[in-house]
Scaffold this motif. Sequence first.
Motif, short mmCIF file in Angstrom:
data_model
loop_
_atom_site.label_atom_id
_atom_site.label_comp_id
_atom_site.label_asym_id
_atom_site.label_seq_id
_atom_site.Cartn_x
_atom_site.Cartn_y
_atom_site.Cartn_z
N THR A 14 0.87 -1.17 0.00
CA THR A 14 0.00 0.00 0.00
C THR A 14 0.91 1.22 0.00
N GLU A 15 0.37 2.35 -0.32
CA GLU A 15 1.16 3.58 -0.30
C GLU A 15 1.69 3.85 1.11
N GLU A 16 0.87 3.58 2.10
CA GLU A 16 1.28 3.77 3.50
C GLU A 16 2.46 2.85 3.85
N GLN A 17 2.39 1.60 3.43
CA GLN A 17 3.48 0.66 3.71
C GLN A 17 4.77 1.09 3.00
N ALA A 18 4.65 1.53 1.75
CA ALA A 18 5.82 1.97 1.00
C ALA A 18 6.46 3.18 1.67
N GLU A 19 5.65 4.14 2.08
CA GLU A 19 6.17 5.32 2.76
C GLU A 19 6.86 4.94 4.06
N ARG A 20 6.29 4.02 4.79
CA ARG A 20 6.91 3.59 6.05
C ARG A 20 8.26 2.93 5.80
N LEU A 21 8.35 2.10 4.77
CA LEU A 21 9.60 1.45 4.43
C LEU A 21 10.67 2.48 4.08
N VAL A 22 10.30 3.49 3.33
CA VAL A 22 11.23 4.56 2.96
C VAL A 22 11.67 5.31 4.22
N LYS A 23 10.71 5.66 5.06
CA LYS A 23 11.04 6.38 6.30
C LYS A 23 11.92 5.54 7.21
N ASP A 24 11.69 4.23 7.26
CA ASP A 24 12.50 3.33 8.08
C ASP A 24 13.96 3.32 7.63
N ASP A 28 13.29 10.23 2.42
CA ASP A 28 12.09 11.03 2.26
C ASP A 28 11.13 10.36 1.26
N PRO A 29 9.91 10.03 1.69
CA PRO A 29 8.94 9.42 0.78
C PRO A 29 8.64 10.29 -0.44
N ALA A 30 8.70 11.61 -0.29
CA ALA A 30 8.44 12.50 -1.43
C ALA A 30 9.52 12.32 -2.50
N GLU A 31 10.74 12.09 -2.08
CA GLU A 31 11.83 11.86 -3.03
C GLU A 31 11.63 10.53 -3.75
N ALA A 32 11.23 9.51 -3.02
CA ALA A 32 10.97 8.21 -3.63
C ALA A 32 9.83 8.33 -4.64
N ARG A 33 8.79 9.03 -4.28
CA ARG A 33 7.63 9.21 -5.17
C ARG A 33 8.06 9.96 -6.43
N LYS A 40 5.08 3.16 -9.45
CA LYS A 40 6.16 2.23 -9.09
C LYS A 40 6.49 2.27 -7.61
N LEU A 41 6.04 3.29 -6.91
CA LEU A 41 6.32 3.40 -5.47
C LEU A 41 5.81 2.19 -4.71
N THR A 42 4.68 1.65 -5.12
CA THR A 42 4.07 0.55 -4.39
C THR A 42 4.45 -0.83 -4.93
#
Length: 53
Positions: A14-24, A28-33, A40-42
């Motif tokens: 999920t987008e939330e899971q992907a953001e959490r993985l990036v933050k972990d 920055d999730p915005a950079e990944a996005r 492709k983020l998810t």
Amino acid sequence: MTSWEFAEEYPRLTEEQAERLVKDHDLDPAEARKDLGPEKLTITAELIGWLGY
């Protein structure tokens, strides 16, 4: 479990899971996005590659 085994078991996040993985990874999730695009983020394999695994 390796990161690639994780990607095989969980091919999409999920987008939330992907953001959490990036933050972990202290990134920055915005950079990944921006780099991957929202579609492709998810995709776990894409995200793992972006994280450098």
